[in-house]
Write an enzyme that holds these catalytic residues in place. Structure first.
Site, PDB file in Angstrom:
ATOM      1  N   LYS A  26       1.065  -5.917  -0.375  1.00 52.30           N
ATOM      2  CA  LYS A  26       0.639  -7.207   0.182  1.00 52.30           C
ATOM      3  C   LYS A  26      -0.871  -7.352  -0.007  1.00 52.30           C
ATOM      4  CE  LYS A  26       0.276  -9.765   4.599  1.00 52.30           C
ATOM      5  NZ  LYS A  26       0.679  -9.835   6.035  1.00 52.30           N
ATOM      6  N   ASP A  66      -6.161 -13.337   6.551  1.00 44.66           N
ATOM      7  CA  ASP A  66      -5.025 -14.018   7.181  1.00 44.66           C
ATOM      8  C   ASP A  66      -5.483 -14.741   8.451  1.00 44.66           C
ATOM      9  OD1 ASP A  66      -2.592 -14.897   8.106  1.00 44.66           O
ATOM     10  OD2 ASP A  66      -1.814 -12.899   8.602  1.00 44.66           O
ATOM     11  N   LYS A 106      -4.120 -18.176  14.096  1.00 48.73           N
ATOM     12  CA  LYS A 106      -4.243 -17.052  15.014  1.00 48.73           C
ATOM     13  C   LYS A 106      -5.329 -17.317  16.046  1.00 48.73           C
ATOM     14  CE  LYS A 106      -2.944 -13.394  11.746  1.00 48.73           C
ATOM     15  NZ  LYS A 106      -1.772 -12.900  12.472  1.00 48.73           N
ATOM     16  N   GLU A 123       3.192 -15.108   6.491  1.00 44.71           N
ATOM     17  CA  GLU A 123       2.899 -15.376   5.080  1.00 44.71           C
ATOM     18  C   GLU A 123       3.120 -14.165   4.183  1.00 44.71           C
ATOM     19  OE1 GLU A 123       0.713 -14.332   7.168  1.00 44.71           O
ATOM     20  OE2 GLU A 123      -0.228 -12.767   5.967  1.00 44.71           O
ATOM     21  N   ARG A 175       5.502 -11.973   4.094  1.00 47.11           N
ATOM     22  CA  ARG A 175       6.863 -11.869   3.563  1.00 47.11           C
ATOM     23  C   ARG A 175       7.107 -12.921   2.477  1.00 47.11           C
ATOM     24  NH1 ARG A 175       9.334 -12.673   9.485  1.00 47.11           N
ATOM     25  NH2 ARG A 175       7.287 -11.772   9.936  1.00 47.11           N
TER      26      ARG A 175
HETATM   27  N1  BES Z   1      -0.958  -9.872   8.945  1.00 49.18           N
HETATM   28  C1  BES Z   1      -0.126 -10.155  10.041  1.00 49.18           C
HETATM   29  C2  BES Z   1       0.419  -8.912  10.739  1.00 49.18           C
HETATM   30  C3  BES Z   1      -0.585  -8.015  11.427  1.00 49.18           C
HETATM   31  C4  BES Z   1      -0.778  -8.103  12.785  1.00 49.18           C
HETATM   32  C5  BES Z   1      -1.285  -7.056  10.729  1.00 49.18           C
HETATM   33  C6  BES Z   1      -1.680  -7.256  13.422  1.00 49.18           C
HETATM   34  C7  BES Z   1      -2.177  -6.213  11.358  1.00 49.18           C
HETATM   35  C8  BES Z   1      -2.368  -6.313  12.710  1.00 49.18           C
HETATM   36  C9  BES Z   1       1.074 -10.993   9.590  1.00 49.18           C
HETATM   37  O1  BES Z   1       0.841 -11.847   8.535  1.00 49.18           O
HETATM   38  C10 BES Z   1       1.469 -11.835  10.758  1.00 49.18           C
HETATM   39  O2  BES Z   1       0.709 -12.668  11.134  1.00 49.18           O
HETATM   40  N2  BES Z   1       2.662 -11.603  11.289  1.00 49.18           N
HETATM   41  C11 BES Z   1       3.161 -12.353  12.396  1.00 49.18           C
HETATM   42  C12 BES Z   1       4.592 -12.715  12.120  1.00 49.18           C
HETATM   43  C13 BES Z   1       5.151 -13.729  13.079  1.00 49.18           C
HETATM   44  C14 BES Z   1       4.444 -15.047  12.893  1.00 49.18           C
HETATM   45  C15 BES Z   1       6.622 -13.873  12.829  1.00 49.18           C
HETATM   46  C16 BES Z   1       3.022 -11.491  13.639  1.00 49.18           C
HETATM   47  O3  BES Z   1       3.195 -10.268  13.544  1.00 49.18           O
HETATM   48  O4  BES Z   1       2.706 -12.022  14.692  1.00 49.18           O
HETATM   49 ZN    ZN Z   2      -0.656 -11.293   7.255  1.00 49.03          ZN
HETATM   50 MN    MN Z   3       0.083 -13.707   9.198  1.00 45.88          MN
END
Ligand code: BES
Ligand code: ZN
Ligand code: MN
Length: 507
Positions: A275, A280, A287, A359, A361
């Site tokens: 990835k 992000d 976020k 994003e 996935r």
């Molecule tokens: N990059 C994040 C996941 C992440 C979270 C990495 C904390 C490192 C530390 C990923 O893209 C994300 O935002 N995932 C969401 C998915 C949800 C929206 C279904 C998440 O984990 O909240």
């Molecule tokens: Zn991410």
């Molecule tokens: Mn994300």
């Protein structure tokens, strides 16, 4: 960084800082250290009879009378007969990991002292059966891990301690030839991991998809890899609608990077997919501001793939490997993808994007679909994919899932040996249901329950035609606290796991 393997007895050492791994003992000097103790005027024996018990992470810094070694750092590795062997971990593997950790602690201490150089040794009698080859590999990996730092973006200052630039592993003369093999592997792994950590550390205005592509090209030029880089227009021709949906909100140009190492003729390759989200924000599903800066690490999977190729280039094992890196940042804007948009992925499956923060996935779906053309023997992907994995496993292990139990086990073993643990999560059918969309083939978020596994199931819809394993490194790729043996910041996980896996396959 200068890497040195030195064969001499400990007492002959002429080094500014000699660190010695010491097992847990009962108030007395381990006999294997007697000669060094004599050279040290008995100060080791006094430390071991006193406060220094050899417990894990314990250290004692001793200043010796007379000439070199000027400083001896005793580093505890703990009681090797009592190391926890969770998940069928073999004891020699656990011991190697304890050695790597002690070497990292030693190098961190060298950084704090400003010695510029650090040597690590551990008498064979104390290593509980770990041979010279494994010792040298673990020691050099640990030293490099502990010595690593990133100060490219700090102005020069006389107040800062000089960096550690010389890493030495010390073995007995009789161990030298065996040690040399392990040392070469450990050094290559260490250089790969250092590359990964540097890329992770770089800020997202510098570490762009274009920079990741340039890094791949540089690796290609240095080691003879074939490198292909797709830009937005070519992604359109390829039909990478999921990756492009993430990229459409950004003025930063996305890249799809393909890097190929050939070490085994026409054999089917292993594909490593990483990835490469260079930042992000969450996109329109934005976020919260707190800790959002950590999302520069959302390209950690990509960094580990590039790190693994650095090691491959140095070791040239008999295996074919393809690296695939989908890379973009995830930004909110007037052109950004909206929650409820439906896009056509590379595989042809229709995806309803219900959350633009899911994003990773999306970009991986297109990469996993693209991977089919290589007819891979196995595909491993690594991604900082879900916050939920931190709820499940904290920062102690990455999660692993996949379509092939034997491959999952192989990855688990590689992770154990590399000291980058992974732990399996169950891909029950029930979880697949949670990704069902009302209007498209699949939606990109299954909600909060089992969030790491529903993300895994989403990827699985696109990982067709080969054995596949997914590694969620969101809790392990970087640390937000300073703790032994790893400092706050990038960890380079799972570079070592990747290399260990590939070397295991190469035989
Ligand atoms: N990059 C994040 C996941 C992440 C979270 C990495 C904390 C490192 C530390 C990923 O893209 C994300 O935002 N995932 C969401 C998915 C949800 C929206 C279904 C998440 O984990 O909240
Ligand atoms: Zn991410
Ligand atoms: Mn994300």
């Amino acid at each position: 960084m200068n890497y040195l393997l030195r064969s001499s007895t400990l007492e002959e050492s002429d080094l500014p800082l000699l660190a010695v791994g010491v097992t847990k003992h009962e108030k007395q000097l381990p006999p294997a250290l007697a000669a060094l103790d004599a050279r040290a005027g008995g100060v080791l024996a006094r430390a071991c009879a006193g406060d220094f018990t050899g417990g894990r992470d314990e250290t004692s810094l001793l200043y010796l009378p007379g000439a070199e070694p000027r400083r001896v750092l005793l580093v505890g590795v703990g009681k090797l007969e009592e190391l926890p062997l969770i998940g069928g971990l073999a004891r020699p593997v656990a011991v190697r990991n304890a050695i790597r950790r002690a070497a990292a602690i030693a190098a961190r201490r060298a950084r704090a002292l400003g010695t510029g150089a650090v040597a690590f040794a551990m008498p064979a009698e104390l290593r509980s059966g770990v041979g010279a080859q494994d010792f040298a590999q673990a020691a050099v990996e640990g030293l490099a891990q502990g010595a690593w730092q990133f100060d490219e973006l700090k102005s020069p200052s006389g107040e800062r301690k000089p960096p550690v630039t010389d890493l030495t592993v010390v073995v007995e003369p009789a161990e030298e030839s065996a040690a040399r093999r392990g040392f070469a592997v450990g050094r290559a792994v260490a250089e790969g991991q250092a590359l990964a950590r540097r890329l992770q550390a770089l800020p997202p205005n510098q570490c762009t998809p274009a920079l990741l592509a340039d890094t791949a090209r540089q690796l290609g030029a240095a080691h003879g890899f074939a490198v292909t880089v797709l830009e937005r227009e070519q992604m359109q021709q390829e039909g990478m609608g999921a990756l492009l949906a993430v990229a459409q909100g950004s003025v930063t140009e996305p890249r799809f990077i393909i890097i190929e190492y050939r070490g085994a003729g026409a054999a089917p390759p292993v594909a490593l997919v990483g990835k490469g989200i260079t930042f992000d924000t969450g996109g329109i599903s934005i976020k919260p501001a707190a800790q959002m800066e950590e999302m520069k690490y959302d390209m950690s999977g990509a960094a580990a793939v590039l790190g693994a190729f650095e090691a491959l280039g140095r070791l040239k094992p008999k295996i074919n490997v393809v690296g695939l890196i989908p890379s973009t940042d995830n930004m909110p804007s007037g052109s950004a993808v909206r929650p409820s948009d439906v896009v056509t992925s590379h595989s042809g499956k229709q995806i309803e994007i219900v959350n633009t923060d899911a994003e990773g996935r999306l970009i991986l779906a297109d990469a996993l679909s693209y991977a089919r053309r290589f007819k891979p023997a196995a595909v491993l992907d690594a991604a900082t994919l879900t916050g939920a994995v931190i709820i499940a496993l904290g920062h102690a292990a990455s999660a692993v899932m996949g379509t092939d139990e034997a491959l999952i086990e192989e990855v688990r073993r590689a992770g154990d040996r590399a000291g980058e643990r992974v732990w399996p999560l169950p891909m029950y059918d029930e979880f697949r249901e949670l990704n069902k969309s009302d209007i498209a083939d699949v939606k990109n978020s299954g909600g909060r329950p089992a969030g790491t596994i529903t993300a895994g199931w989403f990827l699985r819809e696109f990982a067709e035609g080969y054995p596949w394993v997914h590694i969620d490194v969101a809790g392990t790729a970087y640390s937000d606290v300073d703790a032994p043996p790893l400092p706050k910041g990038p960890a380079g996980v799972p570079t070592r796991l990747f290399v260990e896996f590939l070397l295991g396959r190469a035989g």
